[in-house]
Design a protein around this motif. Structure first.
Motif, PDB file in Angstrom:
ATOM      1  N   PHE A 119       5.915  -3.121  -0.035  1.00  0.00           N
ATOM      2  CA  PHE A 119       7.031  -3.597   0.780  1.00  0.00           C
ATOM      3  C   PHE A 119       8.250  -3.882  -0.102  1.00  0.00           C
ATOM      4  N   GLY A 120       8.014  -4.564  -1.224  1.00  0.00           N
ATOM      5  CA  GLY A 120       9.101  -4.858  -2.142  1.00  0.00           C
ATOM      6  C   GLY A 120       9.693  -3.600  -2.751  1.00  0.00           C
ATOM      7  N   THR A 121       8.830  -2.647  -3.095  1.00  0.00           N
ATOM      8  CA  THR A 121       9.311  -1.384  -3.649  1.00  0.00           C
ATOM      9  C   THR A 121      10.225  -0.667  -2.675  1.00  0.00           C
ATOM     10  N   SER A 122       9.837  -0.655  -1.399  1.00  0.00           N
ATOM     11  CA  SER A 122      10.637   0.010  -0.380  1.00  0.00           C
ATOM     12  C   SER A 122      12.012  -0.639  -0.240  1.00  0.00           C
ATOM     13  N   ILE A 123      12.041  -1.962  -0.119  1.00  0.00           N
ATOM     14  CA  ILE A 123      13.306  -2.672   0.079  1.00  0.00           C
ATOM     15  C   ILE A 123      14.219  -2.530  -1.135  1.00  0.00           C
ATOM     16  N   LEU A 124      13.670  -2.787  -2.316  1.00  0.00           N
ATOM     17  CA  LEU A 124      14.501  -2.825  -3.512  1.00  0.00           C
ATOM     18  C   LEU A 124      14.922  -1.437  -3.971  1.00  0.00           C
ATOM     19  N   THR A 125      14.117  -0.414  -3.644  1.00  0.00           N
ATOM     20  CA  THR A 125      14.534   0.952  -3.957  1.00  0.00           C
ATOM     21  C   THR A 125      15.793   1.311  -3.188  1.00  0.00           C
ATOM     22  N   GLU A 133       7.121   5.271  -0.315  1.00  0.00           N
ATOM     23  CA  GLU A 133       7.835   6.546  -0.237  1.00  0.00           C
ATOM     24  C   GLU A 133       8.860   6.584   0.896  1.00  0.00           C
ATOM     25  N   ALA A 134       9.093   5.438   1.541  1.00  0.00           N
ATOM     26  CA  ALA A 134      10.080   5.344   2.627  1.00  0.00           C
ATOM     27  C   ALA A 134       9.770   6.335   3.752  1.00  0.00           C
ATOM     28  N   VAL A 135       8.513   6.298   4.223  1.00  0.00           N
ATOM     29  CA  VAL A 135       8.089   7.138   5.348  1.00  0.00           C
ATOM     30  C   VAL A 135       7.731   6.190   6.497  1.00  0.00           C
ATOM     31  N   PRO A 136       8.657   5.905   7.400  1.00  0.00           N
ATOM     32  CA  PRO A 136       8.431   4.892   8.437  1.00  0.00           C
ATOM     33  C   PRO A 136       7.225   5.179   9.326  1.00  0.00           C
ATOM     34  N   ILE A 137       6.997   6.448   9.651  1.00  0.00           N
ATOM     35  CA  ILE A 137       5.869   6.782  10.535  1.00  0.00           C
ATOM     36  C   ILE A 137       4.550   6.391   9.880  1.00  0.00           C
ATOM     37  N   ALA A 138       4.399   6.710   8.596  1.00  0.00           N
ATOM     38  CA  ALA A 138       3.167   6.362   7.882  1.00  0.00           C
ATOM     39  C   ALA A 138       2.998   4.846   7.802  1.00  0.00           C
ATOM     40  N   ALA A 139       4.097   4.134   7.512  1.00  0.00           N
ATOM     41  CA  ALA A 139       4.022   2.671   7.419  1.00  0.00           C
ATOM     42  C   ALA A 139       3.640   2.055   8.761  1.00  0.00           C
ATOM     43  N   ALA A 140       4.236   2.562   9.847  1.00  0.00           N
ATOM     44  CA  ALA A 140       3.927   2.037  11.173  1.00  0.00           C
ATOM     45  C   ALA A 140       2.476   2.321  11.552  1.00  0.00           C
ATOM     46  N   VAL A 192       0.774   1.449   2.367  1.00  0.00           N
ATOM     47  CA  VAL A 192       1.285   1.474   1.003  1.00  0.00           C
ATOM     48  C   VAL A 192       2.165   2.698   0.773  1.00  0.00           C
ATOM     49  N   TYR A 193       1.682   3.868   1.216  1.00  0.00           N
ATOM     50  CA  TYR A 193       2.449   5.103   1.043  1.00  0.00           C
ATOM     51  C   TYR A 193       3.745   5.060   1.849  1.00  0.00           C
ATOM     52  N   GLY A 194       3.665   4.563   3.067  1.00  0.00           N
ATOM     53  CA  GLY A 194       4.841   4.519   3.922  1.00  0.00           C
ATOM     54  C   GLY A 194       5.949   3.656   3.359  1.00  0.00           C
ATOM     55  N   PHE A 195       5.587   2.498   2.822  1.00  0.00           N
ATOM     56  CA  PHE A 195       6.591   1.627   2.215  1.00  0.00           C
ATOM     57  C   PHE A 195       7.109   2.202   0.898  1.00  0.00           C
TER      58      PHE A 195
END
Length: 433
Positions: A386-392, A207-214, A202-205
């Motif tokens: 996921f939507g927040t990350s893309i649309l941001t 806040e746009a932090v790819p390492i955390a999301a992965a 959730v945090y990775g998506f």
């Protein structure tokens, strides 16, 4: 029972946004960097997400009503501690603990509702319980501005105390008493994997932090493998073998992307293009929540009468109809027109989300509802992040063209959700036949 559980859910969601508008004031009061103060909001939201996977086991192990009452009591105490915190570090810590308590309130209330009312009234009852989920964030933003300006920062937290105590008093008198139904030991491996994996994802998506999301995705994938092999997993993933449940889950995930991602796009239009204040933007985007709340009772009645699948399909079409005009935005659109469009879109959302939840739960045995509800909540949160990350990223330039383009993406994602919705219609029809 409905009003008590609704108030409890309202508290959890209201508190998630009430402090957002006051972060600058809090930073000045504690003389702390805004990046540090931001964790008052972020820490709360991550704690909310972390508690979702464990909520089902906790309900089975300790009893749903007992868990709900304990969480309400802790919520009141931690709200008071937040109001009296003397350092930013203490405030962040209390907010994380408050988020943990609040993170159990909504799923515990939904589980208690679903197991008590039965399938014939499930749509209407879930609609009632869902109202605070959509209304509270809007009211939280507006109330945060008023409380900060007129009463001071401590009242952002103290406002929860009397409401929590009222919930506790009424809950002890009115809620049904349940005994624990599962005394098996906690799946500690599953707990560690989900409680760390879900917040990281959730945090990775968000806040746009790819390492955390992965890292979060890997941890959740490991959990999925181990849960399918475990005789007593933290969450029963075998529920996805049911076609109705899997289709409803896909709808919930897809609408999580479209709904929560969209919540950040239109405010950018009012703030960056029309140069409105934060408070004015809160009022101007409120019609979306108003439309959703207005449609929820109708969605509940229709779901109980004709089944959730057809209501979902109609709701998606209404949502698309209310999104396309936002993809045609200009810099001079009439505010009344935009408000009307938001009401239409909100009605579509209301006709989609609750029927999807109800349709998925109808196929689940009563003893497994405590597994199903957290799974739906996790999918919605992950979809929202996921939507927040893309649309941001799409709306980041803050121009009319970028914001309109982001709305085309939202319309496209909602259109794709029609596929699992149609599969759900077919699955529901075959069950009836």
């Amino acid at each position: 029972m409905a009003s008590i559980l609704t108030l409890g859910g309202f508290l959890s969601m209201f508190t998630s946004t009430v402090v957002t508008v006051a972060l600058g004031t809090i930073a000045a009061g504690f003389r702390a960097p805004l990046g540090t103060v931001q964790w008052i909001a972020t820490g709360y939201l991550l704690a909310l997400a972390a508690m979702v996977p464990v909520s089902g086991w906790a309900c089975r192990r300790f009893g749903t009503t007992r868990l709900w009452l304990v969480c309400v009591g802790l919520f009141a105490v931690l709200s008071a501690l937040c109001a009296t915190a003397t350092s930013i570090e203490a405030l962040i810590a209390f907010r994380v603990l408050q988020g943990a308590a609040g993170g159990l309130l909504v799923p515990a209330g939904q589980i208690l509702f679903a197991t008590t009312v039965g399938p014939k009234r499930l749509g209407r009852m879930m609609a009632v319980l869902s109202i605070p989920i959509y209304l509270a964030p809007v009211l939280g933003t507006l109330a945060g501005s008023v409380l900060t300006e007129r009463f001071g920062v401590p009242w952002l937290f103290l406002v929860n105390v009397p409401l929590s105590l009222l919930c506790l008093l009424l809950g002890r008198k009115r809620l049904p008493r349940e005994r624990p139904v599962d005394t098996r030991r906690l799946d500690w491996r599953g707990l560690v994997l989900t409680v760390t994996g879900l917040p990281l994802l959730v945090y990775g998506f968000a806040e746009a932090v790819p390492i955390a999301a992965a890292a979060g995705a890997i941890l959740l994938a490991v959990f999925a493998v181990t849960a399918l092999r475990s005789p007593a997993p933290l969450l029963e993933l075998r529920l996805f073998r049911d076609r109705t449940f899997a289709s409803a889950a896909a709808v919930i995930f897809g609408m999580g992307i479209a709904l929560f991602g969209a919540m950040i796009v239109l405010p950018l239009y009012y703030l960056d293009v029309r140069h409105e204040s934060l408070v004015a933007t809160g009022f101007l985007t409120a019609p979306l929540a108003l439309g959703t709340v207005l449609a929820l009772p109708l969605a509940g009645r229709l779901t109980d009468r004709i089944g959730g699948a057809r209501v979902i399909f109609a709701g998606l079409l209404v949502t698309i109809a209310g999104t396309v005009p936002l993809a045609l935005l200009t810099g001079t659109d009439n505010y009344w027109w935009l408000s009307a469009v938001q009401v239409v879109r909100g009605c579509g959302i209301g006709l989609t989300t609750v029927p999807a939840l109800s349709a998925g739960l109808v196929s689940v045995p009563k003893e497994r509802i405590s597994h199903a509800m957290p799974l739906f909540a996790m999918l919605q949160r992950v979809g929202g992040s996921f939507g927040t990350s893309i649309l941001t990223v799409l709306a980041a330039p803050g121009t009319v063209a970028a914001i309109a383009h982001a709305h085309w993406w939202i319309a496209g994602i909602t259109t794709i959700v029609l596929i699992p919705a149609w599969l759900l219609v077919r699955a529901e029809s075959s069950t009836v036949d």
